[in-house]
Design an enzyme around this catalytic site. Structure first.
Site, PDB file in Angstrom:
ATOM      1  CG  HIS A 200     -26.280  48.488  51.728  1.00 36.13           C
ATOM      2  ND1 HIS A 200     -26.502  47.242  51.186  1.00 36.13           N
ATOM      3  CD2 HIS A 200     -26.623  48.391  53.039  1.00 36.13           C
ATOM      4  CE1 HIS A 200     -26.963  46.433  52.138  1.00 36.13           C
ATOM      5  NE2 HIS A 200     -27.043  47.113  53.261  1.00 36.13           N
TER       6      HIS A 200
ATOM      7  CG  HIS B 150     -31.246  48.116  56.320  1.00 34.18           C
ATOM      8  ND1 HIS B 150     -31.175  48.561  55.020  1.00 34.18           N
ATOM      9  CD2 HIS B 150     -30.108  47.431  56.542  1.00 34.18           C
ATOM     10  CE1 HIS B 150     -30.049  48.146  54.485  1.00 34.18           C
ATOM     11  NE2 HIS B 150     -29.372  47.452  55.387  1.00 34.18           N
TER      12      HIS B 150
ATOM     13  CD  GLU C 121     -25.395  47.666  64.367  1.00 34.76           C
ATOM     14  OE1 GLU C 121     -26.565  47.504  64.775  1.00 34.76           O
ATOM     15  OE2 GLU C 121     -24.399  47.150  64.894  1.00 34.76           O
ATOM     16  CG  ASP C 122     -23.917  51.567  59.948  1.00 32.75           C
ATOM     17  OD1 ASP C 122     -23.584  50.767  60.840  1.00 32.75           O
ATOM     18  OD2 ASP C 122     -24.059  51.257  58.763  1.00 32.75           O
TER      19      ASP C 122
ATOM     20  CG  ASP D 157     -28.962  44.068  54.844  1.00 36.91           C
ATOM     21  OD1 ASP D 157     -28.280  44.900  54.230  1.00 36.91           O
ATOM     22  OD2 ASP D 157     -28.638  43.589  55.950  1.00 36.91           O
TER      23      ASP D 157
ATOM     24  CG  ASP E  81     -34.887  18.100  37.383  1.00 35.72           C
ATOM     25  OD1 ASP E  81     -33.650  17.896  37.321  1.00 35.72           O
ATOM     26  OD2 ASP E  81     -35.522  18.115  38.440  1.00 35.72           O
TER      27      ASP E  81
HETATM   28 MN    MN Z   1     -27.428  46.550  55.362  1.00 39.44          MN
END
Ligand code: MN
Length: 745
Positions: free
Chosen positions: A63, A87, A91-92, A158, A279
């Site tokens: 990811h 990123h 958090e993880d 993300d 259009d």
């Molecule tokens: Mn992510």
């Protein structure tokens, strides 16, 4: 026929970009990029996420790697690509911001921190089904939070990768929620900063999940349309190209099909059928210079018939997100309406990549170039906050007012420390709640707050995006009024603890002053041997408790004096009185010389006027209660006028030296430490005893209270009041005409 720009990562047999592929991708637009740093971030991410898996069954690190690929496709600087790789590590995994700053650069650490915070905000998303306005406010808020536009860009990439893999999410309800959130918050955000590439893909992916049937039907119609119109389209294509080449213009022409979601929106909003969507297909004519844009327009309007009112000049007046182009619609000889967009290569780039199009080489490094941004209609990076204002201006004025009133969350506000740490609080929270949310110690020593650079009262309710700086004092000085201001359990609990401690301390001081004064009246100093004996008699464990009990009025001065000087009262009692009654739960003795009193009857001070020695008084028989003593000017007496013969003439017994009456005062004093102690000191110096203190109202600035004092007479009382009025702490003081509620009357 050109298909919409595809920003998917390059197709490989693997499900995610290999290390060298990512480096190559970046090197293509930034040959100076530090490949070692990029490789390090790649490996770090793979190691940090270890054996974590995605719903798809892929390793989790696929990811961030794919997100990095999308970031690279936007041609952003290497710090942003590294941020994409990293990123999710805060958090993880166990990694910290400091770790990242050490391992990589402080810039990267800060960006990753920013993306992480944005993720936290996202967790508390508004209930979109309820309020459209909330979605828009949420967008504003995310813009405000993403101080650096790169944070927002990484977040969007993300989200794009998560949307591309949304089908693996096991829960239907979650898929729908995520898709809706993407459609209502992230896609519009991408549009705000002009990144159409991301916006249109996010919209289509969301549409597919929210309304699969709708998506399928549009796709089917588009397929039919291509089959039936393909020939005609290529004729127009040739006609346009030839016309412009004949006019000596070197142009690139390509066609662009409207995206499924955009068509759907038209069908939804305008009462038209698919065939009426004018259009579905638009031609883009790319030229070299601004001048050529207008030249091209001139030629087309000369050769074809322009459809009136369909011409728009977004070159001289760019869209707020920086988009520039000329739009016109012409009719071909076959009476076919054809939508045409004319722009330069640079404008095309900005239309696709928005803000990201302003990264370029400058001074030998690849970075955001404000001059370049300025040249294409403004510097969006400098305008993250103004962007919010633009959003507000772009909307209908009334609608915007509604948004402001609605705010975005019903139950939460997001605030920030000066360092940018996110502090989520319940709606209605004050800076005091904020202070306690940061740290108990910060709350305990909070004395003021600066919100968004402005000094504000502590009762101020915080709003989304507020940056709060807490001003701290040296010692814990919570004000009693704070308990009514705070709304978080944490703050409330801490304040209760502190207030209890503070009150006890204050009462101890009062009690000690009272005791000292009592001793002095006996011509003695406080003697701990005497006190120890008294403690036993009173069954109180220690001196501190004694003073506090005394200060609180739980122990009366009389009881205290009796315990300390056990023989004092006997002597006085020996003096003999004609009428003696105990009022006010035994805390004071009232000596009244009666006239024709029957022995055994109670004498009570009337609660309406609470006479004190020196007042002119009369007694009234009160069946079953004895005699109520009123001041001669009491209003109650007026109602008894026809029974004036029942008045009992009473005078105060002057013979008894220690005779004391209870007088009540109403005070308003400043809510500052020491104020109450000063008041009791003044009363003590005036040779009176405080028998009861009761707070009737507390505000952060003032206390209202009643104080009952033992006084000799009215002159004594008035001198105390005068002394109190002289105190700088005392705002207001008056004698009260009402006695304590617990007076037995
Ligand atoms: Mn992510």
């Amino acid at each position: 026929m050109n298909q919409p720009v595809n920003i998917s990562a390059p197709k490989t047999s693997q499900k995610y970009l290999r290390q060298y592929e990512l480096v190559e991708l970046v090197k293509k637009y930034d040959p100076s990029a530090n490949a070692a740093l990029l490789n390090k971030a790649y490996v770090y991410s793979v190691q940090a996420h270890g054996k974590q898996l995605r719903h798809s069954g892929d390793p989790y690190y696929a990811h961030p790697i794919e997100v990095a690929g999308i970031v690279a496709s936007l041609k952003l600087d290497i710090a942003t690509v590294c941020t994409a790789l990293l990123h999710d590590v805060l958090e993880d995994t166990d990694a910290t911001v400091t770790d990242l700053a050490d391992e990589f650069t402080p810039e990267i650490a800060e960006l990753v921190d920013g993306v992480t915070k944005l993720g936290q905000v996202e967790m508390s998303r508004p209930n979109l089904s309820r309020e459209r306005a909330q979605a828009e406010n949420f967008q504003k808020f995310i813009l405000a939070v993403s101080k650096d536009v790169r944070v927002l860009l990484v977040k969007l990439c993300d989200r794009l990768h998560n949307m591309r893999t949304l089908q693996y999410h096991p829960k239907q309800a979650s898929r729908e929620r995520i898709a809706r959130e993407t459609l209502e918050i992230f896609a519009p955000l991408a549009r705000r900063i002009g990144v159409d590439k991301i916006c249109s893909e996010l919209e289509d992916l969301s549409f597919r999940h929210i309304n699969p049937a709708g998506y399928e039907s549009i796709e089917r119609r588009l397929k039919d349309w291509r089959e039936s119109q393909g020939e005609a389209i290529s004729q127009v294509f040739t006609a346009l190209k030839n016309t412009l080449n004949d006019a000596g213009l070197n142009v690139r022409v390509y066609g662009r099909e409207k995206r499924a979601y955009a068509i759907w929106r038209k069908l939804e909003r305008q009462n038209i059928s698919f065939d009426d969507v004018a259009d579905i297909y638009a031609f883009r004519i790319i030229v070299e210079t601004h001048a050529e844009c207008y030249q091209t327009l001139g030629v087309l309007h000369d050769v074809f018939r322009a459809v009136p009112s369909r011409f728009r000049d977004f070159i001289s007046v760019p869209k707020p997100n920086g988009y520039q182009s000329l739009h016109t619609t012409i009719r071909t000889d076959e009476n076919r309406r054809v939508e045409i967009q004319i722009r330069t290569e640079r404008m095309e780039d900005v239309a696709n990549r928005g803000v990201a199009a302003h990264w370029a080489y400058k001074d030998e490094s690849y970075a955001y170039d404000p001059a370049r941004a300025q040249a294409s209609g403004g510097d969006p990076l400098k305008r993250i906050r103004p962007l919010i204002e633009m959003m507000e201006q772009s909307g209908d004025a009334d609608e915007f007012l509604d948004h402001v009133k609605l705010e975005m969350f019903t139950d939460q506000v997001f605030t920030f420390t000066p360092k940018g740490d996110l502090i989520a609080l319940p709606r209605g929270a004050s800076p005091i709640d904020f202070a306690y949310a940061v740290h108990t110690e910060v709350g305990d020593t909070c004395i003021g707050a600066i919100v968004n650079g402005r000094d504000v009262p502590l009762r101020t309710q915080l709003t989304n995006g507020d940056v709060v700086k807490i001003i701290r004092g040296g010692v814990a000085e919570p004000q009693p009024g704070w308990e009514s201001i705070v709304i978080t359990g944490r703050a409330r609990q801490a304040l209760r603890r502190l207030t209890r401690e503070g009150e006890s301390e204050e009462f101890r001081r009062i009690g000690e002053t009272l005791a000292l004064h009592a001793f002095k009246r006996q011509g003695k100093n406080i003697d701990s041997a005497v006190l120890t004996d008294a403690l036993k008699r009173l069954d109180i464990s220690d001196e501190t408790t004694l003073y506090e009990t005394l200060g609180r009025g739980e122990l009366s001065m009389v009881a205290f004096m009796e315990a300390v000087f056990p023989f004092r009262n006997e002597v006085e009692a020996d003096g003999g009185v004609e009428g003696l009654d105990i009022i006010d739960d035994g805390s004071v003795s009232l000596y009244v010389k009666g006239n024709g009193l029957n022995p055994g009857r109670g004498l009570h001070l009337a609660p309406c006027c609470s006479p004190i020695a020196g007042d002119r008084i009369v007694g009234l028989q009160s069946p079953g209660r004895g005699i109520l003593i009123h001041t001669i000017d009491c209003d109650e007496l007026a109602t008894e006028e026809e029974r004036i013969e029942n008045w009992i003439d009473l005078t105060w017994r002057r013979a008894v030296e220690h005779a004391a009456s209870i007088g009540r005062m109403l005070l308003t004093i400043e809510n500052v430490p020491g104020a109450l102690a000063d008041v009791t000191k003044i009363i003590g110096e005036s040779k009176a005893n405080v028998t009861n203190i009761k707070m009737t109202h507390r505000s952060p600035t003032f206390f209202d209270m009643t104080i009952d004092v033992e006084v000799r007479d009215t002159r004594h009382m008035m001198s105390i009041i005068a002394a109190l009025r002289a105190s700088s702490y005392v705002v207001k003081v008056n004698r009260s005409r009402a006695l304590p509620a617990h007076t037995k009357a």
